[in-house]
Design a protein around this motif. Structure first.
Motif, PDB file in Angstrom:
ATOM      1  N   CYS A  13       4.796   7.960   1.862  1.00  0.00           N
ATOM      2  CA  CYS A  13       5.769   7.528   0.930  1.00  0.00           C
ATOM      3  C   CYS A  13       5.218   6.753  -0.068  1.00  0.00           C
ATOM      4  CB  CYS A  13       6.486   6.234   1.965  1.00  0.00           C
ATOM      5  SG  CYS A  13       5.777   4.829   2.284  1.00  0.00           S
ATOM      6  N   SER A  14       6.011   6.613  -0.909  1.00  0.00           N
ATOM      7  CA  SER A  14       5.500   6.124  -2.314  1.00  0.00           C
ATOM      8  C   SER A  14       5.090   4.480  -2.212  1.00  0.00           C
ATOM      9  CB  SER A  14       6.558   6.245  -3.483  1.00  0.00           C
ATOM     10  OG  SER A  14       7.563   5.394  -3.141  1.00  0.00           O
ATOM     11  N   ASP A  15       5.832   3.743  -1.466  1.00  0.00           N
ATOM     12  CA  ASP A  15       5.176   2.478  -1.006  1.00  0.00           C
ATOM     13  C   ASP A  15       3.908   2.425  -0.656  1.00  0.00           C
ATOM     14  OD1 ASP A  15       5.952  -0.665  -1.224  1.00  0.00           O
ATOM     15  OD2 ASP A  15       5.084  -0.418   0.778  1.00  0.00           O
ATOM     16  N   CYS A  16       3.565   3.341   0.498  1.00  0.00           N
ATOM     17  CA  CYS A  16       2.463   3.231   1.038  1.00  0.00           C
ATOM     18  C   CYS A  16       1.083   4.032   0.228  1.00  0.00           C
ATOM     19  CB  CYS A  16       2.325   4.064   2.368  1.00  0.00           C
ATOM     20  SG  CYS A  16       3.077   3.347   3.991  1.00  0.00           S
ATOM     21  N   HIS A  17       1.660   4.661  -0.741  1.00  0.00           N
ATOM     22  CA  HIS A  17       0.793   5.185  -1.868  1.00  0.00           C
ATOM     23  C   HIS A  17       0.220   3.976  -2.645  1.00  0.00           C
ATOM     24  CE1 HIS A  17      -0.299   7.741  -5.480  1.00  0.00           C
ATOM     25  NE2 HIS A  17      -0.717   8.664  -4.151  1.00  0.00           N
ATOM     26  N   ALA A  18       1.099   3.310  -2.946  1.00  0.00           N
ATOM     27  CA  ALA A  18       0.866   2.383  -3.932  1.00  0.00           C
ATOM     28  C   ALA A  18      -0.049   1.333  -3.387  1.00  0.00           C
ATOM     29  CB  ALA A  18       2.112   1.568  -4.327  1.00  0.00           C
ATOM     30  N   VAL A  19       0.051   1.046  -1.988  1.00  0.00           N
ATOM     31  CA  VAL A  19      -0.500  -0.022  -1.357  1.00  0.00           C
ATOM     32  C   VAL A  19      -1.994   0.426  -1.124  1.00  0.00           C
ATOM     33  CG1 VAL A  19      -1.049  -0.859   1.135  1.00  0.00           C
ATOM     34  CG2 VAL A  19       1.411  -1.353   0.114  1.00  0.00           C
ATOM     35  N   SER A  20      -2.137   1.712  -0.895  1.00  0.00           N
ATOM     36  CA  SER A  20      -3.411   2.397  -0.646  1.00  0.00           C
ATOM     37  C   SER A  20      -4.366   2.303  -1.973  1.00  0.00           C
ATOM     38  CB  SER A  20      -3.381   4.008  -0.232  1.00  0.00           C
ATOM     39  OG  SER A  20      -2.518   3.937   1.119  1.00  0.00           O
ATOM     40  N   LYS A  21      -3.529   2.251  -2.990  1.00  0.00           N
ATOM     41  CA  LYS A  21      -4.383   2.164  -4.191  1.00  0.00           C
ATOM     42  C   LYS A  21      -4.994   0.876  -4.488  1.00  0.00           C
ATOM     43  CE  LYS A  21      -1.206   3.855  -7.215  1.00  0.00           C
ATOM     44  NZ  LYS A  21      -0.789   4.216  -8.462  1.00  0.00           N
ATOM     45  N   VAL A  22      -4.023  -0.252  -4.269  1.00  0.00           N
ATOM     46  CA  VAL A  22      -4.504  -1.578  -4.084  1.00  0.00           C
ATOM     47  C   VAL A  22      -5.591  -1.966  -3.349  1.00  0.00           C
ATOM     48  CG1 VAL A  22      -3.954  -3.989  -4.046  1.00  0.00           C
ATOM     49  CG2 VAL A  22      -2.207  -2.184  -4.849  1.00  0.00           C
ATOM     50  N   LEU A  23      -5.494  -1.515  -2.143  1.00  0.00           N
ATOM     51  CA  LEU A  23      -6.428  -1.746  -1.018  1.00  0.00           C
ATOM     52  C   LEU A  23      -7.691  -0.970  -1.474  1.00  0.00           C
ATOM     53  CD1 LEU A  23      -4.373  -1.316   2.097  1.00  0.00           C
ATOM     54  CD2 LEU A  23      -5.299  -3.478   1.139  1.00  0.00           C
ATOM     55  N   SER A  24      -7.769   0.083  -1.871  1.00  0.00           N
ATOM     56  CA  SER A  24      -9.020   0.599  -2.306  1.00  0.00           C
ATOM     57  C   SER A  24      -9.625  -0.183  -3.245  1.00  0.00           C
ATOM     58  CB  SER A  24      -8.736   2.137  -2.918  1.00  0.00           C
ATOM     59  OG  SER A  24      -8.243   1.991  -4.252  1.00  0.00           O
ATOM     60  N   ARG A  25      -9.078  -0.696  -4.194  1.00  0.00           N
ATOM     61  CA  ARG A  25      -9.780  -1.678  -5.141  1.00  0.00           C
ATOM     62  C   ARG A  25     -10.123  -2.920  -4.622  1.00  0.00           C
ATOM     63  NH1 ARG A  25      -5.929  -2.011  -8.711  1.00  0.00           N
ATOM     64  NH2 ARG A  25      -5.004  -3.932  -8.211  1.00  0.00           N
ATOM     65  N   GLU A  38      -2.747  -9.722  -5.426  1.00  0.00           N
ATOM     66  CA  GLU A  38      -2.926  -8.741  -6.447  1.00  0.00           C
ATOM     67  C   GLU A  38      -1.736  -8.431  -7.283  1.00  0.00           C
ATOM     68  OE1 GLU A  38      -5.699  -6.660  -7.455  1.00  0.00           O
ATOM     69  OE2 GLU A  38      -6.625  -8.212  -6.388  1.00  0.00           O
ATOM     70  N   GLY A  39      -0.536  -9.411  -6.771  1.00  0.00           N
ATOM     71  CA  GLY A  39       0.561  -9.047  -7.639  1.00  0.00           C
ATOM     72  C   GLY A  39       1.651  -7.805  -7.097  1.00  0.00           C
ATOM     73  N   TYR A  40       0.989  -7.407  -5.970  1.00  0.00           N
ATOM     74  CA  TYR A  40       1.907  -6.406  -5.261  1.00  0.00           C
ATOM     75  C   TYR A  40       3.197  -6.713  -4.902  1.00  0.00           C
ATOM     76  CZ  TYR A  40       3.540  -3.220  -1.763  1.00  0.00           C
ATOM     77  OH  TYR A  40       4.462  -2.132  -0.893  1.00  0.00           O
ATOM     78  N   ARG A  41       4.313  -5.900  -5.335  1.00  0.00           N
ATOM     79  CA  ARG A  41       5.718  -6.030  -4.756  1.00  0.00           C
ATOM     80  C   ARG A  41       6.287  -4.922  -4.033  1.00  0.00           C
ATOM     81  NH1 ARG A  41       9.660  -8.534  -8.905  1.00  0.00           N
ATOM     82  NH2 ARG A  41      11.047  -8.679  -6.849  1.00  0.00           N
ATOM     83  N   ALA A  42       6.694  -5.026  -2.908  1.00  0.00           N
ATOM     84  CA  ALA A  42       7.212  -3.987  -1.980  1.00  0.00           C
ATOM     85  C   ALA A  42       7.926  -2.941  -2.749  1.00  0.00           C
ATOM     86  CB  ALA A  42       7.353  -4.201  -0.572  1.00  0.00           C
TER      87      ALA A  42
END
Length: 511
Positions: free
Chosen positions: A471-483, A418-422
């Motif tokens: 944390c902001s990273d886990c927040h971003a990850v959760s958004k991607v995983l929900s999709r 998905e192009g996510y970067r930590a």
């Protein structure tokens, strides 16, 4: 009675001790001893209750130890004393030694665990109670277990309790209905909370407050304010708790204008003098919205003395907006006055880490070590099949640990695709980028999500409770995983709820 020349007997003492505060209770103790009733079992039990109610645990224990005979009531009184003062280990030891137990002593233990921050133990205790066919939970039991469910986010158990109330002889009343609203809100099911609220025949200010607070903690600020307006339209005057709810609602979405207006309305229209909690809500609102100087001036001009929670809230806002100068000023003030908690040290350390000042980070962490201050560990929990599973970062203790880490690898593959970067800049340790990325992958939230994915049916909602701010990273990850997974992920952290749906969060990235 005494002035009329009528002498008391053991029954008199046992009756009057039931409602006596500790000061007159001591006088009654002396008189009972003088008249020869000091060794009566019922009088001794009443005296244990007096000292227990008054907070004199050593005196209560001494009396209890001297009793030649102990009844179920005296044992329950001593257990209540320990539970009330947070000494659950001693309460449990006495409970386990009891030759017989009734519903009252079970209630004391369940409520003691729930009120002292051991909700999982409360639920385990409740299950043990339910295994005894001779015992039937009553309203007190249910209220205590609902509180534990809310703390743990144990929605399945909470729904079972709701069904149990409806099918048992426990009379549905305002207390239970309000407790159900609170439980459903804290467990992430605002729809169920609203249904209970709408079905209530009679609503007092406490019920309205529970619904407003439910909307607030989920970040549905407009709904909270609309409920507040509806409450006032129906002629129910808000109280100080109502304003904590609506001010929190404003804080979760940055509604500064509305927050200022409500704070003034509380004082000017309803004559409610703001407490520390109200100032705390407004400081948090102003600070998170970037009005740091206004928030700082508000704290300095407070009539009640600001507490560590307010200062920490302002310090957190300094970290959020990278205001190093003000952050240092507040932190040093806290460290000098010595009310600093582990959170204060951690926030100051994080402010320095954000600016790359690792020398100051090392100094703060050295201070923590020398003063014996231990940073609170992040813990995430998830309920599956009526059992709550807890995870720490890098946890390897779960029975399905191997499957969880295999799912983590799969999740990492999805994120990469998905192009996510930590967000390695958010790792506040002096590490290389690769090490920072690996540390983010094993946060407790990620482990809980991985377990939810392998242990629940596709398409079902994953509900997680975290003891700290996500944390902001886990927040971003959760958004991607929900999709990617097509799953709704509901996460409750220390501050609020986050509803992750199809790649976005209900908080609008403001939290």
């Amino acid at each position: 009675m005494l002035c009329s020349g009528v002498g008391p007997n053991a029954f008199t003492f046992s009756a009057v001790l039931k409602s006596s505060p500790i000061r007159p209770g001591k006088s009654l103790h002396c008189l009972a001893f003088k008249l020869g009733f000091g060794s009566d079992m019922y009088v001794e039990t009443g005296l244990v209750e007096v000292y227990a109610r008054g907070g004199d645990v050593p005196s209560a224990r001494r009396l209890f130890d001297e009793m030649p005979q102990r009844s179920l009531v005296s044992l329950t009184s001593m257990i209540t004393c320990y539970a009330k003062h947070g000494e659950m280990g001693k309460a449990r030891w006495l409970f386990d030694e009891m030759p017989e137990r009734d519903v009252v002593c079970w209630n004391v233990m369940i409520d003691g665990y729930a009120q002292n921050g051991f909700p999982n133990e409360a639920l385990v205790m409740f299950r043990s109670m339910m295994s005894d066919a001779k015992l039937r939970p009553n309203e007190v039991t249910v209220l205590a277990v609902l509180s534990a469910c809310g703390q743990m986010g144990a929605l399945e158990m909470g729904r079972w309790l709701h069904s149990f109330i409806e099918n048992s002889k426990i009379r549905d009343n305002l207390h239970l209905e309000t407790a159900l609203i609170d439980m459903y809100s804290k467990c992430g099911s605002l729809e169920d909370a609203r249904l209970v609220f709408e079905w209530m025949n009679k609503k007092d200010v406490v019920a309205w407050n529970s619904m407003i607070s439910g909307y607030a903690m989920h970040g549905f600020s407009r709904d909270a304010l609309a409920t507040f307006d509806e409450m006032r339209r129906l002629g129910i005057n808000p109280n100080d708790v109502t304003f904590i709810g609506v001010l929190n609602a404003c804080g979760h979405t940055g509604m500064v204008r509305e927050g200022r207006m409500l704070f003034n309305m509380m004082k000017d229209k309803y004559g409610i003098e703001p407490k520390v909690e109200h100032y705390g809500c407004l400081v948090n609102l102003l600070g998170r919205a970037g009005h740091l100087e206004e928030a700082y001036d508000l704290v300095k001009g407070m009539r009640p003395e600001p507490d560590i929670v307010i200062w920490s809230s302002l310090l957190g806002a300094c970290r959020l907006h990278d205001d190093l100068a003000l952050g240092e000023e507040i932190a040093e003030l806290l460290l000098e006055q010595n009310p600093a908690s582990s959170g204060t040290y951690a926030l100051l350390s994080n402010i320095y880490a954000n600016s790359g000042n690792w020398i100051e980070v090392a100094r703060i962490r050295g201070m923590m070590k020398s003063k014996g201050v231990v940073k609170e560990k992040g813990c995430s929990s998830i309920e599956v099949d009526n059992t709550v599973h807890e995870f720490l970062a890098r946890d390897t203790k779960h029975p399905r640990c191997q499957e969880i880490y295999l799912m983590l690898e799969e999740m990492n593959g999805w994120l990469k695709a998905e192009g996510y970067r930590a967000e390695t800049d958010k790792v506040l340790h002096d590490l290389g980028d690769a090490e920072k990325g690996r540390s983010l992958e094993v946060h407790s939230e990620r482990l809980a999500i991985a377990f939810g994915l392998i242990s629940s049916q596709p398409g079902t909602t994953i509900r997680i409770v975290k003891n700290l701010r996500v944390c902001s990273d886990c927040h971003a990850v959760s958004k991607v995983l929900s999709r990617v997974t097509g799953r709704k992920i509901i996460m409750r952290d220390r501050n609020r709820f986050h509803h992750f749906v199809d790649g976005s969060c209900s908080c609008g990235d403001f939290w």
